[in-house]
Design an enzyme around this catalytic site. Structure first.
Site, mmCIF file in Angstrom:
data_model
loop_
_atom_site.group_PDB
_atom_site.id
_atom_site.type_symbol
_atom_site.label_atom_id
_atom_site.label_comp_id
_atom_site.label_asym_id
_atom_site.label_seq_id
_atom_site.Cartn_x
_atom_site.Cartn_y
_atom_site.Cartn_z
ATOM 1 N N ARG A 1 57.569 -46.539 63.963
ATOM 2 C CA ARG A 1 58.526 -45.483 64.302
ATOM 3 C C ARG A 1 59.765 -45.659 63.417
ATOM 4 O O ARG A 1 60.232 -46.773 63.212
ATOM 5 C CB ARG A 1 58.945 -45.536 65.772
ATOM 6 C CG ARG A 1 57.920 -44.982 66.748
ATOM 7 C CD ARG A 1 57.724 -43.462 66.634
ATOM 8 N NE ARG A 1 56.722 -42.951 67.562
ATOM 9 C CZ ARG A 1 55.425 -42.803 67.295
ATOM 10 N NH1 ARG A 1 54.936 -43.127 66.109
ATOM 11 N NH2 ARG A 1 54.602 -42.310 68.202
ATOM 12 N N ASP B 1 55.822 -44.719 56.519
ATOM 13 C CA ASP B 1 55.072 -43.545 56.985
ATOM 14 C C ASP B 1 55.883 -42.803 58.035
ATOM 15 O O ASP B 1 55.474 -41.746 58.505
ATOM 16 C CB ASP B 1 53.718 -43.980 57.573
ATOM 17 C CG ASP B 1 52.843 -42.784 57.941
ATOM 18 O OD1 ASP B 1 52.648 -41.914 57.060
ATOM 19 O OD2 ASP B 1 52.388 -42.691 59.085
ATOM 20 N N GLU C 1 62.860 -37.889 60.758
ATOM 21 C CA GLU C 1 61.700 -37.123 60.272
ATOM 22 C C GLU C 1 61.458 -35.820 61.033
ATOM 23 O O GLU C 1 60.786 -34.919 60.527
ATOM 24 C CB GLU C 1 60.431 -37.979 60.348
ATOM 25 C CG GLU C 1 59.943 -38.241 61.783
ATOM 26 C CD GLU C 1 58.665 -39.089 61.824
ATOM 27 O OE1 GLU C 1 58.641 -40.149 61.183
ATOM 28 O OE2 GLU C 1 57.717 -38.675 62.520
ATOM 29 N N HIS D 1 54.233 -39.350 57.932
ATOM 30 C CA HIS D 1 53.601 -39.634 59.227
ATOM 31 C C HIS D 1 52.130 -39.207 59.215
ATOM 32 O O HIS D 1 51.693 -38.413 60.055
ATOM 33 C CB HIS D 1 54.362 -38.951 60.364
ATOM 34 C CG HIS D 1 54.288 -39.737 61.641
ATOM 35 N ND1 HIS D 1 55.374 -39.950 62.441
ATOM 36 C CD2 HIS D 1 53.247 -40.383 62.248
ATOM 37 C CE1 HIS D 1 55.006 -40.675 63.489
ATOM 38 N NE2 HIS D 1 53.730 -40.949 63.389
HETATM 39 P P1 NAD Z 1 50.280 -51.402 71.429
HETATM 40 O O1 NAD Z 1 50.959 -51.027 72.680
HETATM 41 O O2 NAD Z 1 48.816 -51.729 71.440
HETATM 42 O O3 NAD Z 1 51.029 -52.659 70.758
HETATM 43 C C1 NAD Z 1 52.407 -52.767 70.647
HETATM 44 C C2 NAD Z 1 52.730 -54.251 70.589
HETATM 45 O O4 NAD Z 1 54.131 -54.384 70.337
HETATM 46 C C3 NAD Z 1 52.454 -54.975 71.918
HETATM 47 O O5 NAD Z 1 51.663 -56.143 71.684
HETATM 48 C C4 NAD Z 1 53.838 -55.338 72.432
HETATM 49 O O6 NAD Z 1 53.869 -56.566 73.159
HETATM 50 C C5 NAD Z 1 54.598 -55.460 71.117
HETATM 51 N N1 NAD Z 1 56.040 -55.401 71.280
HETATM 52 C C6 NAD Z 1 56.776 -54.809 72.249
HETATM 53 N N2 NAD Z 1 58.087 -55.048 72.047
HETATM 54 C C7 NAD Z 1 58.177 -55.802 70.922
HETATM 55 C C8 NAD Z 1 59.260 -56.386 70.221
HETATM 56 N N3 NAD Z 1 60.517 -56.256 70.658
HETATM 57 N N4 NAD Z 1 58.996 -57.088 69.115
HETATM 58 C C9 NAD Z 1 57.714 -57.265 68.690
HETATM 59 N N5 NAD Z 1 56.649 -56.752 69.319
HETATM 60 C C10 NAD Z 1 56.883 -56.028 70.423
HETATM 61 O O7 NAD Z 1 50.590 -50.230 70.405
HETATM 62 P P2 NAD Z 1 49.770 -49.812 69.103
HETATM 63 O O8 NAD Z 1 48.685 -48.863 69.481
HETATM 64 O O9 NAD Z 1 49.431 -51.025 68.322
HETATM 65 O O10 NAD Z 1 50.884 -48.954 68.334
HETATM 66 C C11 NAD Z 1 52.053 -49.557 67.817
HETATM 67 C C12 NAD Z 1 53.005 -48.468 67.381
HETATM 68 O O11 NAD Z 1 52.452 -47.777 66.258
HETATM 69 C C13 NAD Z 1 53.227 -47.347 68.423
HETATM 70 O O12 NAD Z 1 54.227 -47.699 69.345
HETATM 71 C C14 NAD Z 1 53.631 -46.190 67.562
HETATM 72 O O13 NAD Z 1 55.036 -46.184 67.450
HETATM 73 C C15 NAD Z 1 53.041 -46.493 66.195
HETATM 74 N N6 NAD Z 1 52.030 -45.508 65.771
HETATM 75 C C16 NAD Z 1 52.171 -44.892 64.575
HETATM 76 C C17 NAD Z 1 51.227 -43.959 64.141
HETATM 77 C C18 NAD Z 1 51.335 -43.259 62.802
HETATM 78 O O14 NAD Z 1 50.618 -42.282 62.565
HETATM 79 N N7 NAD Z 1 52.194 -43.696 61.893
HETATM 80 C C19 NAD Z 1 50.146 -43.652 64.967
HETATM 81 C C20 NAD Z 1 50.021 -44.340 66.187
HETATM 82 C C21 NAD Z 1 50.947 -45.259 66.582
#
Ligand code: NAD
Length: 331
Positions: free
Chosen positions: A234, A258, A263, A295
């Site tokens: 994000r 990305d 954005e 994105h």
């Molecule tokens: P997820 O919930 O499986 O994993 C997130 C991880 O982050 C968890 O293990 C959590 O414990 C950890 N976390 C929470 N707070 C934290 C902190 N302060 N420091 C470090 N780690 C921390 O989520 P995911 O499916 O792996 O997705 C991760 C992120 O990717 C989403 O939140 C979203 O913002 C982003 N995303 C981007 C796209 C894209 O197209 N660019 C698509 C999907 C998701």
């Protein structure tokens, strides 16, 4: 049941229309984003289906609730863009797609790393101009480099596994260490240590008050000179003006994005006929060692199909009184 979709592109419509649905389910696809001005387009729709750059702030939710909406079905995993307190007050339920294809995002992250390291965009432009020189295209071997993964949920884990395959040493930071990642031989460290020891840092944690501007001036100062920062998570995880200063001084060697903090008014639109109004983004786009994609990390056929089917399943389950993938207000 009437479902109004906002922020739809051709590929969204195709993936939803390919799914079987009951005859009393009506899809209404709106191209515009959901905003205070467009919320009225959902009047009479029980379900509003929204994407990541839609405005789901309290005033917009109030308009939706007043128009009869009962469910907000997010076509995303992230839910940082919805005012959950307002949704709760207005008795709007919220569902999301917790996982569609973590591989899509992890693989795009690797694409950014490889393109930056091996200067692929410069090489591509050069050879098309008949310039076959190699000056400035020197990269580095990934094998034996240290990669810091911040957030080892589904995407961070998929990414760590790929980078382990390149022969990289993987470090991780996450308040909740993941045994599956530890089994790959990954070492969990405090954030400061990870930043100091990594040549590549990749962000895979959600945006929350705790992670807002996680990469700020002091974090950048801890990173090694010439290192690479990748953000496919994000935009607001990164303080962009500070990153620009680090790129100007040469302290940050490469940046792959990305996602971008501002954005919402830019990405997913063709603005190529207009002057770019965002001066911060305009400055970022001048650096040869920066690659920005709009994105698109989620954009694979597999991920789109999974987003559509889980979203429709979420809506059907909610309509049948057995809601799933609910986003709850944490109290
Ligand atoms: P997820 O919930 O499986 O994993 C997130 C991880 O982050 C968890 O293990 C959590 O414990 C950890 N976390 C929470 N707070 C934290 C902190 N302060 N420091 C470090 N780690 C921390 O989520 P995911 O499916 O792996 O997705 C991760 C992120 O990717 C989403 O939140 C979203 O913002 C982003 N995303 C981007 C796209 C894209 O197209 N660019 C698509 C999907 C998701």
């Amino acid at each position: 049941m009437r479902i109004v979709f906002f922020s739809t592109q051709v590929y969204d419509r195709e993936s939803f229309l390919a799914l079987p649905r009951s005859p009393n389910t009506e899809f209404v696809f709106q191209q515009p984003k959901l905003t205070a001005d467009t919320a009225v387009l959902a009047a009479g729709a029980e379900v509003v289906c929204a994407f990541i750059n839609d405005d789901l702030s309290a005033p917009v939710l109030e308009t939706l609730a007043a128009g009869g909406t009962k469910l907000i079905a997010l076509r995303s995993a992230g839910y940082n863009h919805i005012d959950l307190e307002a949704a709760h007050t207005l008795k709007l339920e919220v569902v999301r797609v917790p996982a569609y294809s973590p591989h899509a995002i992890a693989e795009h992250t690797v694409a950014l790393i490889l393109a930056l390291n091996r200067h692929l965009t410069r090489a591509y432009n050069r050879t098309r101009e008949g310039d076959f020189s190699l000056r400035g295209l020197t990269g580095f071997d990934l094998v034996n480099k240290t990669v810091g993964v911040i957030g080892t949920g589904q995407i961070g884990t998929a990414f760590a596994r790929i980078m382990a395959g390149f022969g990289c040493k993987i470090l991780a930071y996450d308040p909740y260490p993941n045994p599956e990642v530890e089994a790959l031989g990954v070492r969990y460290l405090e954030l400061d240590e990870l930043l100091a020891q990594s040549q590549i840092v990749s962000l895979h944690c959600p945006l929350s008050p705790a992670t807002y501007h996680l990469i700020n001036e002091s974090a950048l100062n801890r990173m090694q000179r010439g290192s690479m920062l990748i953000n496919t998570s994000r935009g607001a995880l990164v303080d962009t003006p500070t990153v620009i200063d680090a790129l100007k001084s040469g302290h940050l060697g490469y940046l792959g994005l990305d996602v971008y903090e501002e954005e919402a008014d830019l990405f997913f639109e063709d603005l190529s006929d207009f002057p770019l109004q965002d001066d911060v983004l305009a400055r970022l786009l001048t650096f040869p060692n920066v690659i920005i994609t709009a994105h698109q990390a989620f954009l694979t056929h597999e991920a789109l199909d999974a987003i559509a089917s889980t979203t429709l399943d979420n809506i059907v389950a909610w309509a049948e009184g057995r809601p799933q993938n609910l986003v709850k207000l944490e109290t």
